[in-house]
Motif scaffolding. Structure first.
Motif, PDB file in Angstrom:
ATOM      1  N   ASN A   7       0.832  -1.215   0.000  1.00 35.81           N
ATOM      2  CA  ASN A   7       0.000   0.000   0.000  1.00 35.81           C
ATOM      3  C   ASN A   7       0.861   1.257   0.000  1.00 35.81           C
ATOM      4  O   ASN A   7       0.496   2.278   0.571  1.00 35.81           O
ATOM      5  CB  ASN A   7      -0.972   0.009   1.179  1.00 35.81           C
ATOM      6  N   PHE A   8       2.012   1.168  -0.637  1.00 32.08           N
ATOM      7  CA  PHE A   8       2.982   2.267  -0.718  1.00 32.08           C
ATOM      8  C   PHE A   8       3.236   2.525  -2.195  1.00 32.08           C
ATOM      9  O   PHE A   8       3.904   1.744  -2.864  1.00 32.08           O
ATOM     10  CB  PHE A   8       4.270   1.868   0.010  1.00 32.08           C
ATOM     11  N   ASN A   9       2.641   3.593  -2.702  1.00 32.71           N
ATOM     12  CA  ASN A   9       2.732   3.905  -4.125  1.00 32.71           C
ATOM     13  C   ASN A   9       3.856   4.899  -4.389  1.00 32.71           C
ATOM     14  O   ASN A   9       3.949   5.930  -3.717  1.00 32.71           O
ATOM     15  CB  ASN A   9       1.430   4.505  -4.627  1.00 32.71           C
ATOM     16  N   ARG A  66      -1.562   3.912   4.297  1.00 27.07           N
ATOM     17  CA  ARG A  66      -1.668   3.642   5.735  1.00 27.07           C
ATOM     18  C   ARG A  66      -1.453   4.866   6.607  1.00 27.07           C
ATOM     19  O   ARG A  66      -1.952   4.934   7.718  1.00 27.07           O
ATOM     20  CB  ARG A  66      -0.674   2.564   6.128  1.00 27.07           C
ATOM     21  N   LYS A  67      -0.664   5.837   6.102  1.00 26.77           N
ATOM     22  CA  LYS A  67      -0.383   7.037   6.899  1.00 26.77           C
ATOM     23  C   LYS A  67       0.059   8.163   5.974  1.00 26.77           C
ATOM     24  O   LYS A  67       0.541   7.903   4.862  1.00 26.77           O
ATOM     25  CB  LYS A  67       0.685   6.754   7.951  1.00 26.77           C
ATOM     26  N   PRO A  68      -0.063   9.403   6.415  1.00 27.86           N
ATOM     27  CA  PRO A  68       0.361  10.528   5.571  1.00 27.86           C
ATOM     28  C   PRO A  68       1.873  10.501   5.319  1.00 27.86           C
ATOM     29  O   PRO A  68       2.648  10.095   6.179  1.00 27.86           O
ATOM     30  CB  PRO A  68      -0.019  11.758   6.387  1.00 27.86           C
ATOM     31  N   THR A  69       2.277  10.933   4.139  1.00 28.43           N
ATOM     32  CA  THR A  69       3.692  11.050   3.804  1.00 28.43           C
ATOM     33  C   THR A  69       3.954  12.500   3.427  1.00 28.43           C
ATOM     34  O   THR A  69       3.695  12.909   2.302  1.00 28.43           O
ATOM     35  CB  THR A  69       4.089  10.110   2.647  1.00 28.43           C
ATOM     36  N   SER A  70       4.451  13.256   4.383  1.00 31.71           N
ATOM     37  CA  SER A  70       4.664  14.685   4.154  1.00 31.71           C
ATOM     38  C   SER A  70       6.129  15.092   4.253  1.00 31.71           C
ATOM     39  O   SER A  70       6.447  16.268   4.219  1.00 31.71           O
ATOM     40  CB  SER A  70       3.826  15.500   5.141  1.00 31.71           C
TER      41      SER A  70
END
Length: 160
Positions: free
Chosen positions: A43-45, A102-106
């Motif tokens: 789930n990591f694009n 799964r979680k924000p990537t900022s």
């Protein structure tokens, strides 16, 4: 014993609006590629876009497989395609964007180790640095003027 200190220099942009127009456009291509990723397991694009010296832009996204590690990262998908279709072209710059379901990537997300090694092969082959821009889904964008900043101890053909 002698201590050896290694330094890397990266540049941070506050967001994509702060990027030069040609880099922002390339990053947008990476985001579009990221949205085409096949990542049902992690789930990591991730999406990558490469600008060649002939003006062609190559994109790639990560492609997973239930039989790990048979998948391929976005950066290697793009760089290998560029190398196979345009073997004489030099890579000017690469843009990378990654997001997680799964979680924000900022914060900026750099290429993995395997991708760094693959990029280094092309940087060495062309004898010219490759600018690398990388980010999460939103937020700051990091820039490295060369892969050597991200992989200071490059393994290359000189060791073989």
């Amino acid at each position: 014993m002698k201590e050896v200190k290694i330094e890397s220099t990266l540049y941070l942009f506050e967001n994509t609006d702060a990027l030069p127009a040609e880099v922002a456009s390339l990053m947008q291509k990476a985001v579009e590629a990221r949205d085409k990723a096949y990542a049902p397991y992690s789930n990591f694009n991730v999406g990558a876009a490469i600008l060649l010296d002939n003006g062609v832009i190559i994109t790639g996204s990560n492609q997973e497989n239930a039989s790990y590690p048979s998948g391929l990262c976005a950066e290697r998908t793009a760089i290998y395609y560029a190398g196979s279709q345009y073997p004489e072209a030099k890579i000017i710059r690469m843009a990378i964007s990654a997001t997680s379901k799964r979680k924000p990537t900022s914060t900026p997300i750099p290429p993995c180790g395997a991708c760094r090694q693959a990029i280094s092969e092309y940087e060495i082959k062309q004898d010219k640095p490759i600018e690398i821009y990388f980010m999460g889904e939103t937020g700051k964008v990091a820039k490295s003027n060369s892969l050597a900043n991200l992989l200071p101890f490059i393994f290359d053909k000189s060791f073989l």
